[in-house]
Design an enzyme around this catalytic site. Sequence first.
Site, PDB file in Angstrom:
ATOM      1  N   CYS A  49     -11.160   2.761  -0.687  1.00 46.53           N
ATOM      2  CA  CYS A  49      -9.776   3.098  -0.332  1.00 46.53           C
ATOM      3  C   CYS A  49      -9.484   2.316   0.938  1.00 46.53           C
ATOM      4  O   CYS A  49     -10.302   2.317   1.870  1.00 46.53           O
ATOM      5  CB  CYS A  49      -9.645   4.592  -0.084  1.00 46.53           C
ATOM      6  SG  CYS A  49      -8.060   5.053   0.672  1.00 46.53           S
ATOM      7  N   THR A  50      -8.345   1.651   0.964  1.00 46.02           N
ATOM      8  CA  THR A  50      -8.079   0.753   2.104  1.00 46.02           C
ATOM      9  C   THR A  50      -7.796   1.507   3.402  1.00 46.02           C
ATOM     10  O   THR A  50      -7.755   0.903   4.465  1.00 46.02           O
ATOM     11  CB  THR A  50      -6.915  -0.207   1.779  1.00 46.02           C
ATOM     12  OG1 THR A  50      -5.791   0.572   1.366  1.00 46.02           O
ATOM     13  CG2 THR A  50      -7.301  -1.178   0.698  1.00 46.02           C
ATOM     14  N   HIS A  51      -7.618   2.822   3.318  1.00 39.97           N
ATOM     15  CA  HIS A  51      -7.497   3.602   4.554  1.00 39.97           C
ATOM     16  C   HIS A  51      -8.868   3.770   5.232  1.00 39.97           C
ATOM     17  O   HIS A  51      -8.938   3.972   6.435  1.00 39.97           O
ATOM     18  CB  HIS A  51      -6.942   5.008   4.281  1.00 39.97           C
ATOM     19  CG  HIS A  51      -5.456   5.065   4.062  1.00 39.97           C
ATOM     20  ND1 HIS A  51      -4.849   4.541   2.956  1.00 39.97           N
ATOM     21  CD2 HIS A  51      -4.459   5.590   4.825  1.00 39.97           C
ATOM     22  CE1 HIS A  51      -3.540   4.764   3.021  1.00 39.97           C
ATOM     23  NE2 HIS A  51      -3.279   5.389   4.156  1.00 39.97           N
ATOM     24  N   ASN A  69      -6.455   0.793  -3.589  1.00 39.95           N
ATOM     25  CA  ASN A  69      -7.353   0.987  -4.737  1.00 39.95           C
ATOM     26  C   ASN A  69      -6.756   1.926  -5.763  1.00 39.95           C
ATOM     27  O   ASN A  69      -6.964   1.772  -6.959  1.00 39.95           O
ATOM     28  CB  ASN A  69      -8.678   1.568  -4.270  1.00 39.95           C
ATOM     29  CG  ASN A  69      -9.463   0.570  -3.465  1.00 39.95           C
ATOM     30  OD1 ASN A  69     -10.256  -0.184  -4.002  1.00 39.95           O
ATOM     31  ND2 ASN A  69      -9.222   0.525  -2.174  1.00 39.95           N
ATOM     32  N   THR A  70      -6.000   2.912  -5.277  1.00 43.07           N
ATOM     33  CA  THR A  70      -5.433   3.893  -6.194  1.00 43.07           C
ATOM     34  C   THR A  70      -4.450   3.203  -7.136  1.00 43.07           C
ATOM     35  O   THR A  70      -4.500   3.398  -8.358  1.00 43.07           O
ATOM     36  CB  THR A  70      -4.741   5.022  -5.396  1.00 43.07           C
ATOM     37  OG1 THR A  70      -5.672   5.515  -4.423  1.00 43.07           O
ATOM     38  CG2 THR A  70      -4.295   6.139  -6.290  1.00 43.07           C
ATOM     39  N   TYR A  91      -0.963   8.508  -2.529  1.00 43.83           N
ATOM     40  CA  TYR A  91      -0.928   8.294  -3.974  1.00 43.83           C
ATOM     41  C   TYR A  91      -2.122   8.956  -4.666  1.00 43.83           C
ATOM     42  O   TYR A  91      -2.080   9.212  -5.855  1.00 43.83           O
ATOM     43  CB  TYR A  91      -1.004   6.788  -4.288  1.00 43.83           C
ATOM     44  CG  TYR A  91       0.285   6.018  -4.152  1.00 43.83           C
ATOM     45  CD1 TYR A  91       1.419   6.553  -3.539  1.00 43.83           C
ATOM     46  CD2 TYR A  91       0.370   4.722  -4.657  1.00 43.83           C
ATOM     47  CE1 TYR A  91       2.577   5.816  -3.415  1.00 43.83           C
ATOM     48  CE2 TYR A  91       1.525   3.973  -4.551  1.00 43.83           C
ATOM     49  CZ  TYR A  91       2.632   4.515  -3.932  1.00 43.83           C
ATOM     50  OH  TYR A  91       3.778   3.770  -3.827  1.00 43.83           O
ATOM     51  N   GLY A  92      -3.181   9.172  -3.879  1.00 42.17           N
ATOM     52  CA  GLY A  92      -4.464   9.598  -4.458  1.00 42.17           C
ATOM     53  C   GLY A  92      -4.453  10.932  -5.160  1.00 42.17           C
ATOM     54  O   GLY A  92      -5.379  11.260  -5.887  1.00 42.17           O
ATOM     55  N   ASP A 113       0.862  -1.197   0.000  1.00 42.44           N
ATOM     56  CA  ASP A 113       0.000   0.000   0.000  1.00 42.44           C
ATOM     57  C   ASP A 113       0.890   1.236   0.000  1.00 42.44           C
ATOM     58  O   ASP A 113       2.085   1.157   0.316  1.00 42.44           O
ATOM     59  CB  ASP A 113      -0.927   0.019   1.220  1.00 42.44           C
ATOM     60  CG  ASP A 113      -1.875   1.227   1.201  1.00 42.44           C
ATOM     61  OD1 ASP A 113      -2.414   1.546   0.120  1.00 42.44           O
ATOM     62  OD2 ASP A 113      -2.073   1.869   2.242  1.00 42.44           O
TER      63      ASP A 113
HETATM   64  N1  DGL Z   1      -5.087   3.259   0.602  1.00 38.26           N
HETATM   65  C1  DGL Z   1      -4.921   3.547  -0.772  1.00 38.26           C
HETATM   66  C2  DGL Z   1      -6.162   3.273  -1.557  1.00 38.26           C
HETATM   67  O1  DGL Z   1      -6.786   2.263  -1.300  1.00 38.26           O
HETATM   68  C3  DGL Z   1      -4.137   4.755  -1.153  1.00 38.26           C
HETATM   69  C4  DGL Z   1      -4.533   6.057  -0.635  1.00 38.26           C
HETATM   70  C5  DGL Z   1      -3.545   7.133  -1.030  1.00 38.26           C
HETATM   71  O2  DGL Z   1      -2.341   6.921  -0.909  1.00 38.26           O
HETATM   72  O3  DGL Z   1      -4.007   8.207  -1.463  1.00 38.26           O
HETATM   73  O4  DGL Z   1      -6.529   3.989  -2.457  1.00 38.26           O
END
Ligand code: DGL
Length: 270
Positions: A194-196, A71-72, A39-40, A7
């Site tokens: 989003c996994t967060h 997910n990103t 990453y988003g 992640d």
């Molecule tokens: N947790 C990630 C997701 O599922 C990335 C979030 C990020 O880095 O912006 O999208």
Amino acid sequence: MAVGIFDSGLGGLTVLDAVEKRLPDVPFVYLGDNAHAPYGVRDADDVYELTTRGVERLWAAGCDLVILACNTASAAALRRMQESWVPRDKRVLGVFVPLIEALTEREWGDNSPPREVQVKHVALFATPATVSSRAFQRELAFRAIGVDVEAQSCGGVVDAIEEGDMILAEALVRSHVDALKRKMPNPQAAILGCTHYPLMQNIFQDALGPDVQVYSQPNLVAESLADYLTRRPEMLGEGTAKQFLTTGDPKRVSARATQFLRREITFEQA
Ligand code: DGL
């Protein structure tokens, strides 16, 4: 026999927690690219470069199979990686598939024409990059008809979580849910894309109300991985040690991870 979990930062720990409970005998190697999170807000090329670098690190740790618990990265980089980058003896899987399977009540390999499904009004909460990729809507459209998806790009939530500022994260989640409800007043289901976000699942549920079914990925991904490994046991890599790796500051990341999972977690420098 290790499996890699990748992640951008801490969010993938929600997936790690679920897969560890479902597959207690498998050693997982977790890599959080905390130095480059979030990453988003990055463009697709950037996400591709960072994700491929992270996956290579996990291959080097003896993981032939890597789950992008992001997910990103799954939306912006996975297809390109699978089409032209992943060698034959390795696998990289994303977190979209189990979610779409659950929502459409059919398996990924089912290539029959799209059909009507139970849920008609779906709210999607995700990062700006995932929302603008439209990957979720595209995959859904191959399988289901008549589903109205309203996507809410949840700027700021990942940063607040990575900083450990849960008060700000809660305020942002509530304002993003309000914004979504102005566009779609009565969603039947909500996807935490989003996994967060599972770290804020109670807040999403509270803000959405008890009648909205909230789909969150960790358990769906864990079931799907268990099923995959039954079919492809040879994809368990040669690594044997459980590890937590970060590109960020291991001390800081360990403290946050320990706070989120409510158990001692020690990260090492990737
Ligand atoms: N947790 C990630 C997701 O599922 C990335 C979030 C990020 O880095 O912006 O999208």
